[in-house]
Design a protein around this motif. Sequence first.
Motif, PDB file in Angstrom:
ATOM      1  N   ASP A  38      23.202  35.381  26.558  1.00 32.68           N
ATOM      2  CA  ASP A  38      23.147  35.776  27.965  1.00 32.68           C
ATOM      3  C   ASP A  38      24.444  36.439  28.415  1.00 32.68           C
ATOM      4  N   GLN A  39      25.583  35.883  27.980  1.00 28.60           N
ATOM      5  CA  GLN A  39      26.865  36.479  28.346  1.00 28.60           C
ATOM      6  C   GLN A  39      27.028  37.845  27.685  1.00 28.60           C
ATOM      7  N   ALA A  40      26.541  37.981  26.459  1.00 29.00           N
ATOM      8  CA  ALA A  40      26.615  39.280  25.779  1.00 29.00           C
ATOM      9  C   ALA A  40      25.820  40.326  26.559  1.00 29.00           C
ATOM     10  N   LYS A  41      24.628  39.951  27.022  1.00 32.99           N
ATOM     11  CA  LYS A  41      23.815  40.884  27.819  1.00 32.99           C
ATOM     12  C   LYS A  41      24.524  41.252  29.116  1.00 32.99           C
ATOM     13  N   SER A  42      25.147  40.264  29.748  1.00 30.59           N
ATOM     14  CA  SER A  42      25.847  40.507  31.000  1.00 30.59           C
ATOM     15  C   SER A  42      27.049  41.432  30.802  1.00 30.59           C
ATOM     16  N   ILE A  43      27.804  41.201  29.739  1.00 36.33           N
ATOM     17  CA  ILE A  43      28.965  42.038  29.448  1.00 36.33           C
ATOM     18  C   ILE A  43      28.516  43.457  29.106  1.00 36.33           C
ATOM     19  N   MET A  44      27.468  43.573  28.300  1.00 32.05           N
ATOM     20  CA  MET A  44      26.947  44.902  27.955  1.00 32.05           C
ATOM     21  C   MET A  44      26.468  45.639  29.203  1.00 32.05           C
ATOM     22  N   GLY A  45      25.789  44.927  30.091  1.00 33.95           N
ATOM     23  CA  GLY A  45      25.337  45.546  31.333  1.00 33.95           C
ATOM     24  C   GLY A  45      26.498  46.096  32.144  1.00 33.95           C
ATOM     25  N   ALA A  46      27.581  45.332  32.205  1.00 31.92           N
ATOM     26  CA  ALA A  46      28.761  45.785  32.947  1.00 31.92           C
ATOM     27  C   ALA A  46      29.423  46.974  32.252  1.00 31.92           C
ATOM     28  N   LEU A  47      29.509  46.924  30.927  1.00 30.69           N
ATOM     29  CA  LEU A  47      30.110  48.043  30.183  1.00 30.69           C
ATOM     30  C   LEU A  47      29.318  49.340  30.375  1.00 30.69           C
ATOM     31  N   GLU A  48      28.003  49.194  30.501  1.00 34.03           N
ATOM     32  CA  GLU A  48      27.135  50.367  30.653  1.00 34.03           C
ATOM     33  C   GLU A  48      26.851  50.696  32.117  1.00 34.03           C
ATOM     34  N   ASN A  49      27.556  50.028  33.034  1.00 34.51           N
ATOM     35  CA  ASN A  49      27.398  50.249  34.482  1.00 34.51           C
ATOM     36  C   ASN A  49      25.951  50.126  34.942  1.00 34.51           C
ATOM     37  N   GLN A  50      25.232  49.183  34.383  1.00 31.75           N
ATOM     38  CA  GLN A  50      23.845  48.951  34.783  1.00 31.75           C
ATOM     39  C   GLN A  50      23.812  48.071  36.027  1.00 31.75           C
ATOM     40  N   THR A  51      22.921  48.401  36.926  1.00 32.18           N
ATOM     41  CA  THR A  51      22.720  47.581  38.112  1.00 32.18           C
ATOM     42  C   THR A  51      21.314  47.004  38.044  1.00 32.18           C
ATOM     43  N   PRO A  52      21.216  45.680  37.955  1.00 32.71           N
ATOM     44  CA  PRO A  52      19.878  45.083  37.878  1.00 32.71           C
ATOM     45  C   PRO A  52      19.175  45.192  39.233  1.00 32.71           C
ATOM     46  N   PRO A  53      17.839  45.154  39.215  1.00 31.19           N
ATOM     47  CA  PRO A  53      17.109  45.253  40.485  1.00 31.19           C
ATOM     48  C   PRO A  53      17.422  44.091  41.432  1.00 31.19           C
ATOM     49  N   ARG A  54      17.715  42.934  40.878  1.00 32.65           N
ATOM     50  CA  ARG A  54      18.116  41.771  41.663  1.00 32.65           C
ATOM     51  C   ARG A  54      19.390  41.232  41.036  1.00 32.65           C
ATOM     52  N   PRO A  55      20.302  40.664  41.821  1.00 27.78           N
ATOM     53  CA  PRO A  55      21.578  40.196  41.255  1.00 27.78           C
ATOM     54  C   PRO A  55      21.386  39.083  40.230  1.00 27.78           C
ATOM     55  N   LEU A  56      22.001  39.266  39.090  1.00 32.22           N
ATOM     56  CA  LEU A  56      22.065  38.211  38.094  1.00 32.22           C
ATOM     57  C   LEU A  56      23.274  37.333  38.426  1.00 32.22           C
ATOM     58  N   THR A  57      23.518  36.291  37.670  1.00 33.68           N
ATOM     59  CA  THR A  57      24.533  35.295  38.016  1.00 33.68           C
ATOM     60  C   THR A  57      25.907  35.903  38.247  1.00 33.68           C
ATOM     61  N   HIS A  58      26.371  36.747  37.331  1.00 33.90           N
ATOM     62  CA  HIS A  58      27.706  37.331  37.499  1.00 33.90           C
ATOM     63  C   HIS A  58      27.757  38.290  38.685  1.00 33.90           C
ATOM     64  N   ASP A  59      26.661  39.002  38.929  1.00 30.68           N
ATOM     65  CA  ASP A  59      26.589  39.887  40.094  1.00 30.68           C
ATOM     66  C   ASP A  59      26.615  39.073  41.384  1.00 30.68           C
ATOM     67  N   LEU A  60      25.906  37.955  41.377  1.00 30.28           N
ATOM     68  CA  LEU A  60      25.886  37.070  42.535  1.00 30.28           C
ATOM     69  C   LEU A  60      27.288  36.555  42.841  1.00 30.28           C
ATOM     70  N   PHE A  61      28.014  36.162  41.812  1.00 30.42           N
ATOM     71  CA  PHE A  61      29.373  35.656  42.004  1.00 30.42           C
ATOM     72  C   PHE A  61      30.265  36.740  42.620  1.00 30.42           C
ATOM     73  N   VAL A  62      30.159  37.971  42.136  1.00 27.59           N
ATOM     74  CA  VAL A  62      30.935  39.084  42.694  1.00 27.59           C
ATOM     75  C   VAL A  62      30.540  39.310  44.148  1.00 27.59           C
ATOM     76  N   ASN A  63      29.232  39.231  44.442  1.00 29.22           N
ATOM     77  CA  ASN A  63      28.773  39.392  45.828  1.00 29.22           C
ATOM     78  C   ASN A  63      29.358  38.308  46.733  1.00 29.22           C
ATOM     79  N   LEU A  64      29.431  37.077  46.225  1.00 27.14           N
ATOM     80  CA  LEU A  64      30.030  35.984  47.007  1.00 27.14           C
ATOM     81  C   LEU A  64      31.516  36.251  47.267  1.00 27.14           C
ATOM     82  N   LEU A  65      32.230  36.684  46.237  1.00 20.17           N
ATOM     83  CA  LEU A  65      33.652  37.009  46.422  1.00 20.17           C
ATOM     84  C   LEU A  65      33.816  38.052  47.517  1.00 20.17           C
ATOM     85  N   GLU A  66      33.036  39.118  47.435  1.00 25.00           N
ATOM     86  CA  GLU A  66      33.141  40.208  48.413  1.00 25.00           C
ATOM     87  C   GLU A  66      32.752  39.744  49.815  1.00 25.00           C
ATOM     88  N   ALA A  67      31.680  38.953  49.927  1.00 21.33           N
ATOM     89  CA  ALA A  67      31.217  38.477  51.234  1.00 21.33           C
ATOM     90  C   ALA A  67      32.260  37.613  51.930  1.00 21.33           C
TER      91      ALA A  67
END
Length: 163
Positions: A38-67
């Motif tokens: 799961d972490q490998a998929k998340s890291i690969m997604g970030a390396l490839e600048n992919q944006t999931p249709p709904r926030p995944l766990t790491h995206d959610l954490f970043v959204n919380l930081l920003e909020a």
Amino acid sequence: MIEMRVAGIALDAITRSPIVLLKDSTDRRALPIYIGQDQAKSIMGALENQTPPRPLTHDLFVNLLEAWGMTLDRIIIHSLQDNTFYAILTVRHGDVKKDIDARPSDAIALALRTRSPIWVMEEVIADASIPVDRDADEAERQAFRAFVDKIRPEDFIERGGFS
């Protein structure tokens, strides 16, 4: 501490387990860290600048930081104990800074999403890194040996106003 970057994700040839590979700025040392699928998929997604249709766990954490107006200043992979790496997130909210314990894989996934630097303690590099450019390492050793071979005791005498 040495700043490193994510060079990519690889698979262990025998176990087929994912490995995140960090490299230093000179590309002379690499630090392989085994991670979960799961972490490998998340890291690969970030390396490839992919944006999931709904926030995944790491995206959610970043959204919380920003909020909450917080920033991830950096991550630090600070130790290696019993073949397990340990990391912290350095999070800032105004003038308040907190270090939060994290798995290196999660910390790296967050650092990539926030474009935060990845730092590794020198002791960890010494214990767990692998040389990438053996030819450059050998050339550096040869140059140092040549330097040492040419040193004379007189080279260490300070030349100044004293006789």
